[in-house]
Write an enzyme that holds these catalytic residues in place. Sequence first.
Site, PDB file in Angstrom:
ATOM      1  N   ASP A   7      24.663 -39.549 -40.989  1.00  0.00           N
ATOM      2  CA  ASP A   7      23.695 -39.550 -39.891  1.00  0.00           C
ATOM      3  C   ASP A   7      23.764 -38.212 -39.165  1.00  0.00           C
ATOM      4  OD1 ASP A   7      23.279 -42.127 -40.668  1.00  0.00           O
ATOM      5  OD2 ASP A   7      24.094 -43.065 -38.864  1.00  0.00           O
ATOM      6  N   ASP A 129      14.267 -52.146 -39.457  1.00  0.00           N
ATOM      7  CA  ASP A 129      15.357 -52.193 -38.492  1.00  0.00           C
ATOM      8  C   ASP A 129      15.002 -53.143 -37.362  1.00  0.00           C
ATOM      9  OD1 ASP A 129      16.224 -50.063 -40.045  1.00  0.00           O
ATOM     10  OD2 ASP A 129      15.508 -48.558 -38.642  1.00  0.00           O
TER      11      ASP A 129
END
Length: 242
Positions: A7, A129
Amino acid sequence: MIFPAIDLQDGRSVRLYKGDFTKETIINPDPVDQAKQYEAAGVGALHLVDLDGAKAGKPVNVDIVRHVRNAFTGILEIGGGIRDKEAVDLYLNMGVDRVILGSVALKNPELTKEVLAQYGAERIVIGVDGKNGKVAAEGWLDQSDVPMTDLIAAMVEGGAKYFIVTDVDRDGTMQGANEELLANLQSQFPTARIVASGGVRHMEDIENLAKRGVMDSIVGKALYEGTITLEEIAAFNQEGLC
């Protein structure tokens, strides 16, 4: 397949807790070096997220992604801030294997179906998500009332195959994957390939998911905590002919 995750935030590799941008842990100040370590380990697949891009609504860490692509020869996928066709074209023309469309799949399904038609389901992945079965968007900053099942159904109809499903409340927590949610989605959409993301702790979690039909997983914090190793990921992926 298991995809180790990198990330990207402020040019570094970080981990967030439950998607909170203010609760970061720096994993590696040099994400390209980290990708080289994964290449040397032979993991064969890598999941990148441009966190800055997710917040900005456009690609931000493009140069880092380009350097990672040059350093890593396996399957490379990228998500975060990909909200228009230009961003999709940018990454796929760069040699990234798959782009992940999250917010745009929710807010601009016609564009998503357009790029699915152009590039195919092997290159366009849908990111789903959220929490409590509802979809979150804009880098998890915007919780919608749209059920995950509605989004997946629309995208399956539009030709999508891969769906990365992240339970935001489990991401970065080491609490285990939401097996019920993931298995139920895989059962409800048998032609789809549900990819588990969020909360995976160890290989037993991945094996339990596989027994319930969820064959792919993304691993973040567990790798950095040492409860899953690069060697285990490489062996698993090689067995799966990654």
